[in-house]
Write an enzyme that holds these catalytic residues in place. Structure first.
Site, mmCIF file in Angstrom:
data_model
loop_
_atom_site.group_PDB
_atom_site.id
_atom_site.type_symbol
_atom_site.label_atom_id
_atom_site.label_comp_id
_atom_site.label_asym_id
_atom_site.label_seq_id
_atom_site.Cartn_x
_atom_site.Cartn_y
_atom_site.Cartn_z
ATOM 1 N N LEU A 145 0.818 -1.217 0.000
ATOM 2 C CA LEU A 145 0.000 0.000 0.000
ATOM 3 C C LEU A 145 0.853 1.269 0.000
ATOM 4 C CD1 LEU A 145 -2.755 -1.056 2.592
ATOM 5 C CD2 LEU A 145 -2.733 -1.374 0.106
ATOM 6 N N HIS A 162 -3.450 4.199 -2.344
ATOM 7 C CA HIS A 162 -4.433 3.283 -1.750
ATOM 8 C C HIS A 162 -5.141 3.950 -0.563
ATOM 9 C CE1 HIS A 162 -1.561 0.172 -3.454
ATOM 10 N NE2 HIS A 162 -2.708 -0.223 -3.952
#
Ligand code: PAF
Length: 286
Positions: free
Chosen positions: A37, A41
């Site tokens: 991530l 994200h």
């Protein structure tokens, strides 16, 4: 006191969480990811929170969307760091299934796709990709039964494929697209940017610059074919090998010849060394 996001690994646990929250009258948002991530994200999670009281993030490196020569085995897997980042945005649950949970023995059903999944863009270079994406996303949407699900516009063709799939299969979860987050020099955030060598990282923003310049010129009324030819030259000049750099209708991905054929989206995939970057920009409308 540090906050830890609960992590579950089974469909039953994830579904129970969503059912329980919805039974209390809360709205639930789903953010499917493959982990590794980054801030892009986290912006999807923030977008989900604008539409829902609780946010479930899924982390699953889906093997069926990778071709045989692609980066499935070396795709970054960083669950502990991902969970820390999710705690920083107060995500409510992480669903991190094993491959066997998503594809148990005997699994034999996939989603079949036409329309914008056959636009000769990503599908041409990754022929099995969207069947893998649509199948896993259909499963995640059915498993979660969330109110909304958020996907990034960075994977623009994927977003259209998911929209069409959810509409055509009567999946009631509302699909929401969220704008691409960029580094300060314009490079679209991507988990794959970690593959770039320092030299290639320095060249990479040229892709977004060329797409933005093309979008501006098309919006000003210049001939699409001519502008796109010059955009391709600029991208090759910056050291990329191009898979595609195309101006398409933003909703159907049909080819466009004139600004009036729009709304237009310019989509690109190009390689710097072994790293393949994809990006897209909207042509501003008057
Ligand atoms: O965009 C992604 O990260 C993946 O394609 C998705 C939507 C999570 C499906 O595996």
């Amino acid at each position: 006191m540090s906050f830890e996001v609960p992590v579950v690994h089974t469909v039953a646990e994830m579904r129970a969480f969503v059912r329980d929250r919805r039974a209390r009258g809360e709205r639930v948002g789903l953010v499917p990811t493959m982990g590794a991530l980054h801030a892009g994200h986290l912006s999807l999670i923030e977008e989900a929170r604008r539409h829902a009281d609780r946010v479930v993030t899924t982390i699953f490196v889906n093997p069926t969307q990778f071709g045989p020569s692609e980066d499935f085995s070396r795709y970054p897997r960083t669950l502990p760091a991902d969970c820390e980042k999710l705690a920083s945005v107060a995500a409510d649950l992480v669903f991190a299934p094993a491959v066997e949970e998503m594809y148990p023995p005997g699994f034999c059903t996939t989603v079949s796709l036409e329309g914008c999944a056959k636009a000769e863009l990503e599908d041409h270079f990754r022929p099995t990709h969207f069947v893998g994406v649509a199948t896993v996303v259909a499963k995640l949407l059915n498993q979660a039964q969330a109110d909304v699900a958020v996907f990034g516009e960075k994977d623009y063709q994927q977003l259209l494929v998911i929209h069409a799939m959810a509409r055509d299969l009567d999946i009631p979860t509302r699909i929401i697209g969220s704008p691409t987050l960029r580094d300060p020099d314009g490079l679209a955030m991507s988990s794959r940017n970690v593959y770039l060598s320092p030299q290639d990282r320095a060249r990479a923003p040229a892709l977004f610059r060329a797409l933005s310049e093309a979008a501006r010129r098309i919006a000003e009324g210049e001939v699409v074919g001519h502008v796109m030819g010059e955009a391709r030259e600029a991208i090759v000049g910056a050291g990329f090998d191009i898979d595609y750099v195309e101006a398409r209708h933003a909703e159907t991905l049909a080819r466009v010849a004139r600004r009036q054929d729009g709304p237009i989206r310019i989509l690109a995939a190009a390689r710097l060394g072994a790293t393949r970057l994809i990006d897209n920009v909207a042509v501003p409308t008057a």
